[in-house]
Design a protein around this motif. Structure first.
Motif, PDB file in Angstrom:
ATOM      1  N   SER A 131      -8.949  -3.293  -8.905  1.00  0.00           N
ATOM      2  CA  SER A 131      -7.523  -3.620  -8.969  1.00  0.00           C
ATOM      3  C   SER A 131      -7.150  -4.655  -7.922  1.00  0.00           C
ATOM      4  CB  SER A 131      -6.678  -2.355  -8.740  1.00  0.00           C
ATOM      5  OG  SER A 131      -6.843  -1.434  -9.776  1.00  0.00           O
ATOM      6  N   TYR A 132      -8.107  -4.991  -7.043  1.00  0.00           N
ATOM      7  CA  TYR A 132      -7.869  -5.952  -5.965  1.00  0.00           C
ATOM      8  C   TYR A 132      -9.079  -6.873  -5.848  1.00  0.00           C
ATOM      9  CZ  TYR A 132      -6.346  -1.164  -4.942  1.00  0.00           C
ATOM     10  OH  TYR A 132      -5.939   0.127  -5.054  1.00  0.00           O
ATOM     11  N   LEU A 159      -8.609 -14.420 -13.466  1.00  0.00           N
ATOM     12  CA  LEU A 159      -7.492 -13.468 -13.563  1.00  0.00           C
ATOM     13  C   LEU A 159      -7.494 -12.741 -14.904  1.00  0.00           C
ATOM     14  CD1 LEU A 159      -4.376 -15.255 -11.991  1.00  0.00           C
ATOM     15  CD2 LEU A 159      -6.057 -13.773 -10.892  1.00  0.00           C
ATOM     16  N   ARG A 163       2.464 -12.842 -12.948  1.00  0.00           N
ATOM     17  CA  ARG A 163       1.769 -11.645 -13.458  1.00  0.00           C
ATOM     18  C   ARG A 163       2.126 -10.398 -12.636  1.00  0.00           C
ATOM     19  NH1 ARG A 163      -3.946 -13.199 -15.988  1.00  0.00           N
ATOM     20  NH2 ARG A 163      -3.705 -15.439 -16.300  1.00  0.00           N
ATOM     21  N   TRP A 177       5.835  -3.595  -9.159  1.00  0.00           N
ATOM     22  CA  TRP A 177       5.339  -4.108  -7.871  1.00  0.00           C
ATOM     23  C   TRP A 177       5.183  -2.969  -6.876  1.00  0.00           C
ATOM     24  CZ3 TRP A 177       6.790  -3.886  -2.830  1.00  0.00           C
ATOM     25  CH2 TRP A 177       6.197  -4.777  -1.952  1.00  0.00           C
ATOM     26  N   ASN A 187       2.115  -1.033  -7.632  1.00  0.00           N
ATOM     27  CA  ASN A 187       0.928  -1.800  -7.239  1.00  0.00           C
ATOM     28  C   ASN A 187       0.681  -1.701  -5.740  1.00  0.00           C
ATOM     29  OD1 ASN A 187       0.609  -2.576  -9.881  1.00  0.00           O
ATOM     30  ND2 ASN A 187       1.279  -4.686  -9.586  1.00  0.00           N
ATOM     31  N   ILE A 202       1.556  -9.763  -9.471  1.00  0.00           N
ATOM     32  CA  ILE A 202       0.470  -9.385  -8.565  1.00  0.00           C
ATOM     33  C   ILE A 202       0.911  -9.619  -7.116  1.00  0.00           C
ATOM     34  CG2 ILE A 202      -1.915  -9.880  -7.885  1.00  0.00           C
ATOM     35  CD1 ILE A 202      -2.300 -11.014 -10.759  1.00  0.00           C
ATOM     36  N   LEU A 256      -4.792  -6.183 -12.527  1.00  0.00           N
ATOM     37  CA  LEU A 256      -4.882  -6.607 -11.138  1.00  0.00           C
ATOM     38  C   LEU A 256      -3.562  -6.345 -10.415  1.00  0.00           C
ATOM     39  CD1 LEU A 256      -6.970  -7.962  -9.249  1.00  0.00           C
ATOM     40  CD2 LEU A 256      -5.859 -10.140  -9.743  1.00  0.00           C
ATOM     41  N   LYS A 257      -3.661  -5.738  -9.240  1.00  0.00           N
ATOM     42  CA  LYS A 257      -2.475  -5.355  -8.479  1.00  0.00           C
ATOM     43  C   LYS A 257      -2.313  -6.144  -7.195  1.00  0.00           C
ATOM     44  CE  LYS A 257      -2.721  -0.695 -10.359  1.00  0.00           C
ATOM     45  NZ  LYS A 257      -3.636  -1.134 -11.445  1.00  0.00           N
ATOM     46  N   TRP A 258      -3.399  -6.662  -6.646  1.00  0.00           N
ATOM     47  CA  TRP A 258      -3.374  -7.338  -5.340  1.00  0.00           C
ATOM     48  C   TRP A 258      -4.416  -8.455  -5.365  1.00  0.00           C
ATOM     49  CZ3 TRP A 258      -6.527  -8.915  -1.519  1.00  0.00           C
ATOM     50  CH2 TRP A 258      -6.028  -9.091  -0.233  1.00  0.00           C
ATOM     51  N   CYS A 279       0.041 -16.057 -10.212  1.00  0.00           N
ATOM     52  CA  CYS A 279      -0.174 -14.667  -9.792  1.00  0.00           C
ATOM     53  C   CYS A 279       1.140 -13.911  -9.731  1.00  0.00           C
ATOM     54  CB  CYS A 279      -0.862 -14.635  -8.428  1.00  0.00           C
ATOM     55  SG  CYS A 279      -2.589 -15.142  -8.445  1.00  0.00           S
TER      56      CYS A 279
END
Length: 382
Positions: free
Chosen positions: A76-77, A114, A147, A46, A49, A149, A120-122, A144
């Protein structure tokens, strides 16, 4: 291979430029993680990210901007609109005036999106609608967080009750903005038509209680105030109202109305000279951090410095547009006509690396906007 690479970022990148930047981000993230107990509660992945997001999105670093255009790394967002249903008639919102057929996004379709973004980070899960009217919205947020995110949303707190708040705290949802554009019930009722001031105030306090009961820093609670003709006189009083609520407010953000479409032209107001500084000082006096959104900048940055396109916005029907700043102009037909594709019809990689996206990015880099950016109110297009 450093074993931390798999924990933090899932391994090496095949692109040498990406590898250099991501290693720098990972180094910063690891140092912050080791020195910050809040980050330790969230976890190393986290933390990476979050610092990846801070490094890339809305960056002003010319080297990062150059890298984004040269490499165009896969997003990534993203932002996803989970519903366009809304039972309010806010005086400054496009939803009140449009003739769109309202619909909810299903959990199945949400997860299909997704799945196309494995790194995916954000994610932002706010659109032009009342999120909690979608029965799948809570499972979407939980999915989310499962995962790992970072989850951010805006909400008017009309339907965010204590039970929902407790679940969001337990799941670790990261940030929520209270969309509240008034300091008094009288002004609120004029702007947020068909809402309920008393219920909203109760839900804000209950949200704060849920965090304190569970001894949680997250979700961060921010307040968001869109300045218009009907509320500009209440900006300072707004900060006093928040202070009197005695809740854990991390920051208050003020924004100008994005687009001056014909139905709300009479509501639009420019921010008078000195107002922003005055409001920031008022916040300091009250111990409240205040910021003004990028749309209210006195001097616009050149278009070539834009990195907002790295966070595509996906409509409830799958339409892909460059960013959220093209919303709130009451012209969804134009947005679809100039869209970059539809994620329910084509794989997103095909859209992202396709001709439309390529030409749009070249136009941004060269300061020569394509149709997708011609109505931008954030950057200087000249």
């Amino acid at each position: 291979m450093n074993p931390l690479d798999y924990t933090i970022r899932g391994g090496c990148s095949p692109n040498p430029q990406t590898e250099i930047i991501e290693l720098q981000v990972a180094d910063v993230a690891l140092k912050q993680y080791l020195s910050n107990t809040l980050y330790q509660k969230k976890g190393l992945k986290w933390t990476y990210n979050w610092f990846h997001f801070l490094t890339h999105y809305s960056t002003s670093d010319p080297q990062i901007l150059k890298y984004l255009h040269e490499v165009r790394p896969y997003p990534s967002y993203i932002e996803i609109e989970t519903t366009t249903h809304c039972n309010m008639e806010c005086s400054i919102c496009e939803h009140t005036y449009w003739d769109e057929e309202c619909k909810h996004m299903s959990l199945e379709n949400f997860n299909k999106i997704l799945d196309q973004f494995p790194e995916l980070k954000w994610i932002g899960v706010t659109g032009i609608g009342q999120s909690f009217l979608n029965k799948d919205f809570m499972p979407m947020m939980k999915g989310c967080k499962d995962r790992d995110i970072y989850v951010e949303l805006f909400d008017n707190f009309r339907y965010l009750n204590y039970e929902k708040a407790k679940d969001m705290v337990k799941w670790g949802v990261d940030k929520i903005y209270v969309s509240l554009d008034a300091a008094t019930k009288e002004t609120y009722d004029k702007i947020r038509v068909n809402s309920d001031w008393d219920v909203v105030m109760k839900n804000i306090k209950n949200f704060d209680c849920a965090k304190k009961e569970l001894n949680s820093y997250w979700p961060e609670l921010w307040f968001h105030f869109v300045v218009c003709k009907d509320n500009i006189h209440e900006c300072e009083k707004y900060l006093e109202m928040i202070n009197d609520l005695n809740v854990d407010c991390k920051q208050v953000q003020f924004s100008r109305m994005l687009h001056k479409f014909k139905e709300i032209e009479d509501k639009f107001v420019e921010i008078p000279d000195g107002t922003k500084e005055k409001i920031i000082e008022k916040g300091k006096d009250l111990g409240i951090k205040v910021s003004w959104n990028i749309d209210s900048a006195d001097v616009k940055c050149p278009l070539k410095s834009c990195a907002l396109w790295t966070m595509p916005f996906i409509f409830v029907d799958g339409t892909v547009i460059p960013c959220c700043s093209m919303n709130e102009q009451n012209d969804r037909n134009w947005q679809r006509e100039t869209s970059l594709g539809n994620i329910f019809k084509d794989d997103f990689r095909k859209i992202w690396y396709g001709d439309k996206y390529t030409k749009m990015c070249e136009g941004i880099m060269n300061g020569n906007p394509t149709c997708q950016c011609e109505r931008c109110v954030i950057y200087d297009k000249n």
